[in-house]
Design a protein around this motif. Structure first.
Motif, mmCIF file in Angstrom:
data_model
loop_
_atom_site.group_PDB
_atom_site.id
_atom_site.type_symbol
_atom_site.label_atom_id
_atom_site.label_comp_id
_atom_site.label_asym_id
_atom_site.label_seq_id
_atom_site.Cartn_x
_atom_site.Cartn_y
_atom_site.Cartn_z
ATOM 1 N N ASP C 129 0.530 -1.162 0.033
ATOM 2 C CA ASP C 129 -0.084 0.033 0.205
ATOM 3 C C ASP C 129 1.374 1.258 -0.162
ATOM 4 O O ASP C 129 2.042 1.478 1.066
ATOM 5 C CB ASP C 129 -0.928 -0.117 1.390
ATOM 6 N N PRO C 130 0.023 2.265 -0.632
ATOM 7 C CA PRO C 130 1.382 3.693 -0.541
ATOM 8 C C PRO C 130 1.506 4.182 0.888
ATOM 9 O O PRO C 130 0.738 3.465 1.719
ATOM 10 C CB PRO C 130 -0.595 4.166 -1.091
ATOM 11 N N ILE C 137 -1.320 10.156 1.045
ATOM 12 C CA ILE C 137 -0.285 9.547 0.921
ATOM 13 C C ILE C 137 0.349 9.504 -0.063
ATOM 14 O O ILE C 137 0.602 10.714 -1.466
ATOM 15 C CB ILE C 137 -1.637 8.609 0.085
ATOM 16 N N GLN C 139 2.606 7.044 -2.693
ATOM 17 C CA GLN C 139 3.229 5.762 -3.407
ATOM 18 C C GLN C 139 4.267 5.632 -3.197
ATOM 19 O O GLN C 139 5.411 5.610 -2.722
ATOM 20 C CB GLN C 139 2.889 5.942 -4.874
ATOM 21 N N ILE C 211 4.511 4.667 -12.492
ATOM 22 C CA ILE C 211 3.375 5.638 -12.383
ATOM 23 C C ILE C 211 2.536 5.829 -13.380
ATOM 24 O O ILE C 211 0.990 5.987 -13.417
ATOM 25 C CB ILE C 211 4.373 6.770 -11.285
#
Lengths: 316, 386, 295
Positions: C129-130, C137, C139, C211
């Protein structure tokens, strides 16, 4: 204006008159129309780069201003087309002054980025606030002077190339005037020209304004021909394309702009049959032409002609 | 000197080679149809499947004996997603190839640029783009038709679904191209009709790599759902960002979402994304009574067998427009006027990939509003939803 | 409120790190040749797409794929220099820059042919998870990109200051003729700069593809942004590109967040213009040094 250039202009006029008569195909003449539109901008960039030594990656910005201003004024307010074209040129000239004044301190790559930013900012502004937004707008009236409507491809061809001839004549006069000589001095050495008492700042602004006005005229002619415009036609890629025309044709000679514009406009048409390979072939041809032509096609040709003439006229 | 000769030889050879290819070949009286598609450039996501669909259909028709004994020749020109190139392509098709009709272009802008040319050339054109301005006002668009659904139909489908689920405040994300802009305008126009308020109106560029900022804004302002209207990698990035932010509100996509490739790229982030898609994408989920099903099934499986890819909604536009023209050719022969009249008056209750078409002198698109199915991503596949 | 601000900041860092990596590639070639290589964006695309090819298509191990990708990008840089820049033997910078543009068109043509027009991606370097920092948050892949950017800066710093080749390249940057006179093989330095810059570009491509996805035609946008980043920081300054890249990235994100997302690129460009008007040689560049160079 020297003898060779006058002769060349006459030849150009003859070619302009004969192309539609001989070819008769609207397709070929349409390519001619777009070549002429591109030639107008390329001539402006030639003066800016070849004579004033200033690089610009923002010509598409002026091109876009020209197209949008005259298209909006005619489409939304129903004003006469020639008036709107002139108004667009004035707006572009103002924009050029605004860009030129602070940019004069910059040179080389930094100037390139400053002009690039200008072009992109204009493009974003057209996207955000331009009529129609990113979708653009259509139903722009075709070019007309009083009752005469340039609604056939051939008449538009004559209109565009008529403008090219006028612009060429004006430009040759300009670069052979006092200002033009001063420009060449500036290109040679900015320091020396300053020392000689030249107003370098005013000169540079003048050249920026002229090249912007040409680009604006081209933009207006484009808008009134295609009758539809959207911001995607006025991006950095177009600025780079114009730069490519000028470099291939030869930056040190105004004819280079004209020849380069014609070649670069025709090339993709010749490559249509390559289908998915056309980008690749296009790139290869550009690379090879740049590598072989170096200083551009026109200066190369002139050099060859001089070499041929050389033995005849021993002391030129 | 050597360089000059080399140079001249080089240009000459290119020219000769190119012009030899450009010269039209004269087969035994084929019917020529022109196609202008954005095969490369910013809108290649439209042009590529359209081109493939046109080739597929052309080969199928010719294999079956052509049109009334004449072979069908579809001449496809790449407009490079650029209006100037579209104009040149159309002029070439009309002048050089003497085509009977033109299908395409792929985008609204290019279609608008061709309207005056086709009106002067008195040649029918069936555009594959969505913009309402292409066929309206209809009295100035005598020769122009289109087969793609209106953008406002997509917007209505989205809003109707939201209304049913009690959503009244939405944030919208659109891409700053003609595609996204048209969607943005449609969303703004249709929102009041469904009692929906657009509380955030965000945009992003076609090559942007992160949309977290826009989504954060939408969330902070209290929207109950997000609509993203775009095509290309942008919609996958939005989906990934939406998933990473754990926004807690549903994500709706436009009809541009209709490709399995997107689900593949977004992975588990795509689960639960809702979108209105043309029936072409979800034909296998339709009931057998659906009028379009057999046609969709055949087209999709033929396309996938040949191109190892899906035709998507956009490939269907080329299929519909070409099929319409071929049908007209069969019935009335190679007469531009008659082809136009046939399309305007005889295309009634006509099942195509985009919906059931009903052309008329007042409506040159002829698609009803419910050409879409609401589809949700479930277990990495499409699933119909109400 | 702070959460939202942090989120905007992280988004800006994500985007900015991409620009910084591309900008650094520009500097490597500029330092050895004064050329702005506008095919730099294509190097990044080559990195992303080749990585997909090796890791997702051929299913090679992660590390092997990375090495092969970097090597193949280096080869592209080498070929470009050998086939176009070297035969030109020109001192005309404008001509050379136009050649890099036409090479970028060729590269795009090849990439479109090989990979088609679809976007590609592959899994992030690390699963999970980020990260959650103060409610915002970030990444994991973003951290990877920032880390890799940092690593590249350090490695390039060591290369330029501690190795003989690096020092020779810096000498070329200052004065080519003088460098030649003291026995530096300038043309080899140019070649190395192209290979190195292609490799740095490819590393960027490898890191950002998870990304932002990668398409064959992402190059020009990346090149323009990277060019702006390099100029903003001051051409030729490795750290300058990083400062420029992050400034532009964060500016874009803050504009999108607090002003209007349609204007984000415009505001970043206006700020860039203002920086240039106030400091004509960029944030870190000195006008005195800039005056020594023709471009």
């Amino acid at each position: 204006m020297n003898r060779d250039n006058s002769l060349a202009v006459l030849v150009l006029i003859a070619v302009i008159i004969f192309v539609p008569l001989v070819s008769g195909s609207a397709y070929v003449i349409t390519i001619g129309v777009f070549s002429g539109i591109n030639a107008l901008i390329a001539i402006g960039l030639c003066i800016l780069m070849g004579y004033a030594g200033q690089v610009s990656l923002g010509q598409a910005g002026f091109y876009g201003i020209g197209a949008y201003v005259s298209a909006t004024l005619t489409h939304h307010y129903g004003l006469p087309v020639p008036l709107c074209v002139a108004a667009a040129m004035i707006v572009s000239a103002f924009a050029a002054v605004i860009l030129a004044v602070p940019s004069l301190r910059l040179k080389g790559h930094y100037l390139a980025v400053a002009t690039l930013s200008f072009g992109e900012i204009i493009n974003i502004a057209l996207n955000e606030w331009g009529p129609g937004g990113p979708s653009g707008f259509g139903d722009i009236p075709t070019f007309n002077i009083l009752d005469f409507i340039f609604d056939t491809t051939t008449s538009y061809f004559y209109l565009v190339w008529g403008c090219v001839v006028l612009v060429l004549l004006f430009s040759f006069n300009f670069i052979n005037s006092r200002t033009g000589r001063a420009l060449r001095a500036l290109h040679g050495s900015e320091l020396a020209s300053r020392a000689m008492g030249l107003d370098v700042t005013a000169l540079k602004i003048k050249v920026f304004v002229i090249s912007a006005a040409y680009a604006s005229l081209a933009g207006s002619l484009y808008a009134h021909y295609v009758t539809f415009i959207s911001p995607s036609s006025f991006t950095l890629f177009y600025s780079i394309l114009v730069l490519m025309m000028v470099v291939i044709g030869g930056i040190t000679n105004l004819w280079g702009g004209v020849v380069g514009a014609i070649l670069i406009t025709i090339l993709p048409e010749l490559l249509r049959s390559f289908e998915e390979f056309d980008v690749l072939v296009y790139g290869l041809i550009l690379t090879l032409s740049l590598m072989f032509l170096r200083r551009g096609l026109v200066p190369l040709l002139i050099e060859k002609i001089k070499q041929l003439r050389g033995p005849l006229i021993a002391r030129d | 000197m050597k360089r000059t000769i080399l140079c001249a030889a080089f240009f000459l050879s290119i020219f000769i080679f190119a012009s030899s290819l450009v010269a039209p070949c004269t087969a035994a009286e084929p019917y020529r149809i022109g196609a202008v598609f954005s095969v490369t450039g910013a809108a290649s996501f439209l042009g590529e499947p359209e081109k493939n669909s046109a080739i597929l259909l052309q080969d199928q028709i010719n294999k079956a004996g052509g049109v009334n004994g004449h072979p069908l020749e579809v001449i496809i020109e790449d407009s490079k997603s650029d209006e100037t190139q579209a104009v040149l392509s159309a002029k070439k098709l009309l002048e050089r190839d003497k085509v009977l009709a033109i299908i395409g272009p792929s985008t609204t802008g290019e279609s608008m640029a061709l309207v005056p040319i086709l009106n002067v050339a008195k040649t029918p054109m069936i555009s594959c783009a969505t913009g309402a301005g292409i066929t309206q006002p209809v009295n100035e668009r005598h020769w122009i038709f289109k087969v793609a659904q209106y953008d406002f139909s997509v917007a209505e489908a989205l809003f109707a679904h939201m209304k049913k689920h009690g959503i009244s405040k939405v944030g919208i994300l659109t891409i700053t191209t003609g595609f996204g802009d048209a969607g943005r305008k449609a969303l703004h126009d249709m929102a009041p009709k469904y009692g929906i308020t657009i509380v955030a109106d965000e945009r992003y560029g076609p090559k942007d790599s992160d949309m977290t900022t826009q989504l954060t804004k939408v969330k902070a302002i209290g929207a109950q759902a997000v609509i993203n209207w775009s095509v290309g990698p942008g919609q996958v990035v939005v989906t990934k960002n939406w998933y990473a932010l754990k926004m807690g509100i549903p994500l709706y996509q436009s009809h541009g979402w209709g490709s399995k490739k997107n689900i593949e790229l977004a992975g588990k982030a795509a689960e639960g994304v809702i979108s209105p898609l043309g029936r072409l994408v979800v034909w296998d989920k339709l009931s057998d009574k659906q009028q379009q099903k057999s046609l969709l099934k055949k087209f999709t499986s033929d396309y996938e067998a040949r191109f190892k890819n899906e035709p998507g909604t956009f490939g269907g536009h080329a299929y519909d427009s070409l099929t319409m023209i071929v049908e007209a050719l069969r019935k009335v022969g190679p007469d531009k006027n008659k082809i136009r009249d046939y399309i305007e008056t005889r295309i009634k209750k006509w099942p195509g990939t985009g919906g059931i078409f009903n052309m008329s002198p007042q409506d040159h698109c002829g698609l009803d509003k419910d050409a879409f199915e609401m589809v949700v991503v479930k277990n990495a596949d499409w699933a119909l939803t109400k | 409120m702070l959460t939202v601000f942090l989120q905007f900041l992280f988004s800006g860092l994500t985007v900015g790190s991409v620009y910084a990596l591309v900008g650094m590639g520009f500097n490597i070639i500029y330092n050895a040749t004064s050329i702005i290589n506008l095919a730099q964006g294509e190097f990044v695309v080559v990195g992303g797409l080749m990585m997909w090819f090796f890791s997702d298509s051929l299913h090679l191990p992660f590390i092997v794929s990375i090495c092969l990708t970097i090597l193949s990008a280096g080869l592209v840089g080498l070929l470009m220099e050998r086939l176009t820049i070297r035969p030109l033997k020109s001192h005309d910078l404008l001509l050379m820059i136009m050649v890099t543009i036409s090479v970028s068109i060729v590269l795009r043509g090849i990439l479109a042919f090989k990979f088609g027009k679809d976007p590609y991606d592959y899994p992030a370097f690390s699963e999970g998870d980020p990260l959650n920092i103060g409610g915002a948050i970030i990444q994991q892949q973003t951290l990877w990109v920032i880390g890799i950017t940092g690593l590249c800066i350090i490695l390039l710093y060591l290369f330029y200051n501690k190795t003989i080749i690096g020092k020779a390249m810096r000498a070329c940057a200052v004065d080519t003729t003088a460098a030649q006179l003291v026995g530096i093989n300038v043309s080899r330095m140019v070649m190395i700069s192209f290979v190195l810059s292609a490799m740095v570009g490819a590393i960027g491509g490898i890191a950002i593809t998870p990304i932002s996805l990668m398409e064959y035609d992402n190059g020009p946008m990346l090149a323009v942004k990277g060019f702006c980043a390099a100029i903003m920081g001051g051409l030729g300054r490795g750290r300058g590109a990083v400062i420029g890249g992050f400034s532009i990235g964060i500016l874009e994100s803050m504009t999108a967040g607090y002003l209007h997302s349609g204007l984000k690129d415009a505001v970043a460009l206006v700020i860039l213009l203002l920086v240039l008007f106030l400091k004509p040689a960029g944030i870190l560049g000195s006008s005195a040094a800039a005056r020594l160079r023709k471009f």
